[in-house]
Motif scaffolding. Structure first.
Motif, PDB file in Angstrom:
ATOM      1  N   VAL A  45      -3.700  -9.619 -20.612  1.00 23.42           N
ATOM      2  CA  VAL A  45      -3.986  -8.977 -19.332  1.00 23.42           C
ATOM      3  C   VAL A  45      -4.797  -7.712 -19.574  1.00 23.42           C
ATOM      4  CG1 VAL A  45      -2.938  -7.763 -17.365  1.00 23.42           C
ATOM      5  CG2 VAL A  45      -1.865  -9.846 -18.254  1.00 23.42           C
ATOM      6  N   VAL A  46      -5.851  -7.546 -18.783  1.00 21.42           N
ATOM      7  CA  VAL A  46      -6.591  -6.282 -18.741  1.00 21.42           C
ATOM      8  C   VAL A  46      -6.267  -5.625 -17.409  1.00 21.42           C
ATOM      9  CG1 VAL A  46      -8.866  -5.189 -18.637  1.00 21.42           C
ATOM     10  CG2 VAL A  46      -8.469  -7.096 -20.221  1.00 21.42           C
ATOM     11  N   LEU A  47      -5.760  -4.391 -17.467  1.00 21.93           N
ATOM     12  CA  LEU A  47      -5.538  -3.597 -16.261  1.00 21.93           C
ATOM     13  C   LEU A  47      -6.779  -2.733 -16.077  1.00 21.93           C
ATOM     14  CD1 LEU A  47      -1.822  -2.497 -16.840  1.00 21.93           C
ATOM     15  CD2 LEU A  47      -2.667  -4.371 -15.399  1.00 21.93           C
ATOM     16  N   SER A  48      -7.537  -3.014 -15.035  1.00 16.39           N
ATOM     17  CA  SER A  48      -8.827  -2.353 -14.852  1.00 16.39           C
ATOM     18  C   SER A  48      -8.670  -0.898 -14.450  1.00 16.39           C
ATOM     19  CB  SER A  48      -9.642  -3.086 -13.789  1.00 16.39           C
ATOM     20  OG  SER A  48      -9.221  -2.711 -12.488  1.00 16.39           O
ATOM     21  N   GLY A  49      -9.798  -0.222 -14.455  1.00 17.61           N
ATOM     22  CA  GLY A  49      -9.856   1.117 -13.909  1.00 17.61           C
ATOM     23  C   GLY A  49      -9.792   1.060 -12.396  1.00 17.61           C
ATOM     24  N   GLY A  50      -9.764   2.206 -11.775  1.00 15.96           N
ATOM     25  CA  GLY A  50      -9.709   2.269 -10.326  1.00 15.96           C
ATOM     26  C   GLY A  50      -9.682   3.704  -9.848  1.00 15.96           C
ATOM     27  N   PRO A  51      -9.717   3.882  -8.528  1.00 17.29           N
ATOM     28  CA  PRO A  51      -9.846   5.221  -7.972  1.00 17.29           C
ATOM     29  C   PRO A  51      -8.583   6.077  -8.008  1.00 17.29           C
ATOM     30  CG  PRO A  51      -9.805   3.605  -6.210  1.00 17.29           C
ATOM     31  CD  PRO A  51      -9.833   2.842  -7.493  1.00 17.29           C
ATOM     32  N   ASP A  52      -7.396   5.460  -7.852  1.00 20.90           N
ATOM     33  CA  ASP A  52      -6.196   6.300  -7.863  1.00 20.90           C
ATOM     34  C   ASP A  52      -4.917   5.476  -8.028  1.00 20.90           C
ATOM     35  OD1 ASP A  52      -5.030   5.646  -5.149  1.00 20.90           O
ATOM     36  OD2 ASP A  52      -6.927   6.506  -4.485  1.00 20.90           O
ATOM     37  N   MET A  53      -3.859   6.164  -8.434  1.00 24.68           N
ATOM     38  CA  MET A  53      -2.566   5.532  -8.714  1.00 24.68           C
ATOM     39  C   MET A  53      -1.905   4.956  -7.458  1.00 24.68           C
ATOM     40  SD  MET A  53      -1.534   5.490 -11.876  1.00 24.68           S
ATOM     41  CE  MET A  53      -1.592   6.341 -13.418  1.00 24.68           C
ATOM     42  N   GLN A  58       0.719  -4.481  -8.005  1.00 22.97           N
ATOM     43  CA  GLN A  58       1.732  -5.013  -8.924  1.00 22.97           C
ATOM     44  C   GLN A  58       1.426  -4.689 -10.391  1.00 22.97           C
ATOM     45  OE1 GLN A  58       4.535  -7.060  -8.248  1.00 22.97           O
ATOM     46  NE2 GLN A  58       4.228  -6.465  -6.129  1.00 22.97           N
ATOM     47  N   SER A  59       0.391  -3.905 -10.663  1.00 26.01           N
ATOM     48  CA  SER A  59      -0.045  -3.667 -12.044  1.00 26.01           C
ATOM     49  C   SER A  59       1.083  -3.266 -12.992  1.00 26.01           C
ATOM     50  CB  SER A  59      -1.164  -2.626 -12.089  1.00 26.01           C
ATOM     51  OG  SER A  59      -2.342  -3.146 -11.523  1.00 26.01           O
ATOM     52  N   MET A  76      -5.011   2.514 -18.446  1.00 20.71           N
ATOM     53  CA  MET A  76      -4.324   3.239 -19.526  1.00 20.71           C
ATOM     54  C   MET A  76      -3.382   4.281 -18.947  1.00 20.71           C
ATOM     55  SD  MET A  76      -5.983   5.467 -22.617  1.00 20.71           S
ATOM     56  CE  MET A  76      -5.242   6.992 -23.155  1.00 20.71           C
ATOM     57  N   GLN A  77      -3.846   4.975 -17.917  1.00 17.50           N
ATOM     58  CA  GLN A  77      -3.025   6.021 -17.315  1.00 17.50           C
ATOM     59  C   GLN A  77      -1.763   5.443 -16.689  1.00 17.50           C
ATOM     60  OE1 GLN A  77      -5.818   7.980 -14.689  1.00 17.50           O
ATOM     61  NE2 GLN A  77      -7.277   8.192 -16.368  1.00 17.50           N
ATOM     62  N   LEU A  78      -1.867   4.290 -16.029  1.00 15.69           N
ATOM     63  CA  LEU A  78      -0.669   3.720 -15.412  1.00 15.69           C
ATOM     64  C   LEU A  78       0.301   3.217 -16.469  1.00 15.69           C
ATOM     65  CD1 LEU A  78      -0.198   0.371 -14.957  1.00 15.69           C
ATOM     66  CD2 LEU A  78      -2.254   0.668 -13.641  1.00 15.69           C
ATOM     67  N   ILE A  79      -0.202   2.705 -17.610  1.00 10.02           N
ATOM     68  CA  ILE A  79       0.690   2.332 -18.711  1.00 10.02           C
ATOM     69  C   ILE A  79       1.469   3.560 -19.164  1.00 10.02           C
ATOM     70  CG2 ILE A  79       0.800   1.617 -21.136  1.00 10.02           C
ATOM     71  CD1 ILE A  79      -1.654  -0.192 -20.575  1.00 10.02           C
ATOM     72  N   VAL A 127      -4.453  10.830 -19.874  1.00 13.50           N
ATOM     73  CA  VAL A 127      -3.118  10.878 -20.467  1.00 13.50           C
ATOM     74  C   VAL A 127      -3.018  12.158 -21.285  1.00 13.50           C
ATOM     75  CG1 VAL A 127      -1.510   9.746 -22.058  1.00 13.50           C
ATOM     76  CG2 VAL A 127      -2.955   8.360 -20.537  1.00 13.50           C
ATOM     77  N   VAL A 128      -1.995  12.949 -21.009  1.00 15.10           N
ATOM     78  CA  VAL A 128      -1.803  14.204 -21.749  1.00 15.10           C
ATOM     79  C   VAL A 128      -0.544  14.172 -22.610  1.00 15.10           C
ATOM     80  CG1 VAL A 128      -3.133  15.610 -20.119  1.00 15.10           C
ATOM     81  CG2 VAL A 128      -0.660  15.329 -19.781  1.00 15.10           C
TER      82      VAL A 128
END
Length: 184
Positions: A45-53, A58-59, A76-79, A127-128
């Motif tokens: 699965v590739v979780l794409s980029g996007g404008p906002d969380m 269902q990601s 990456m940020q949602l992971i 990601v920080v």
């Protein structure tokens, strides 16, 4: 044939992720992020980029799908956020050409690009703080965590966009992810 689904989080480059995988000979399918993971049959699965969380659908559920997952930018940020890391506003802001230093030459996703590569990335958010189990695999002078990997769970993320022409060796990220999926 390896099948990888691209979960559309409404990013402007999502169709290019789908195409990059198809160009590698992967059976790729672009699916809406409201599609439940149990409705798909894929090797990765590739979780794409996007404008906002607020628009990730269902990601997060795909992180439990028992297949390798690659998060790109927002993916990456949602992971990170879902698994206990932290995301915050970046100091640098919008899209830019960035030199990324690869910090783990043995990483199955990014290691073959060691020691550095040029990428196209957005740093409006980043990601920080890594979630437990993840290692930082890339950094730059504008972002401390440009890529991350949890090889035990086959979860990977890159802040940059490997699917765009401005990223010099973006196809290598997709090739490496395909190889990870095939080995799983």
């Amino acid at each position: 044939m390896t099948k990888i689904v691209v979960v559309d989080n409404h990013g402007q480059f999502t169709h290019l992720e789908h195409r990059a995988l198809r160009d590698l000979g992967v059976e790729a399918e672009l699916i809406d992020n409201d599609t439940p993971p149990e409705d798909i049959d894929a090797d990765g699965v590739v979780l794409s980029g996007g404008p906002d969380m607020d628009r990730i659908g269902q990601s997060p559920a795909y992180l439990e799908a028992d297949v390798p997952v690659l998060g790109i930018c927002l993916g990456m940020q949602l992971i990170a956020e879902e698994l206990g890391g932290r995301v915050d506003s970046g100091d640098y802001g919008g899209y830019a050409d960035v030199t990324v230093e690869l910090t783990d030459e043995d990483d199955p996703l990014t290691g073959s690009l060691h020691p550095e590569t040029r990428v196209w990335a957005s740093h409006a958010d980043e990601v920080v703080e890594l979630p437990d189990g993840f290692e930082r695999t890339a950094t730059s002078d504008v972002c401390g965590i440009e890529a991350m990997s949890d090889t035990d769970r086959d979860l990977y993320g890159v802040q940059w966009h490997p699917e765009v022409a401005h990223t010099e060796e973006g196809d290598v990220i997709f090739e490496n992810f395909r190889d990870i999926c095939e080995a799983n």
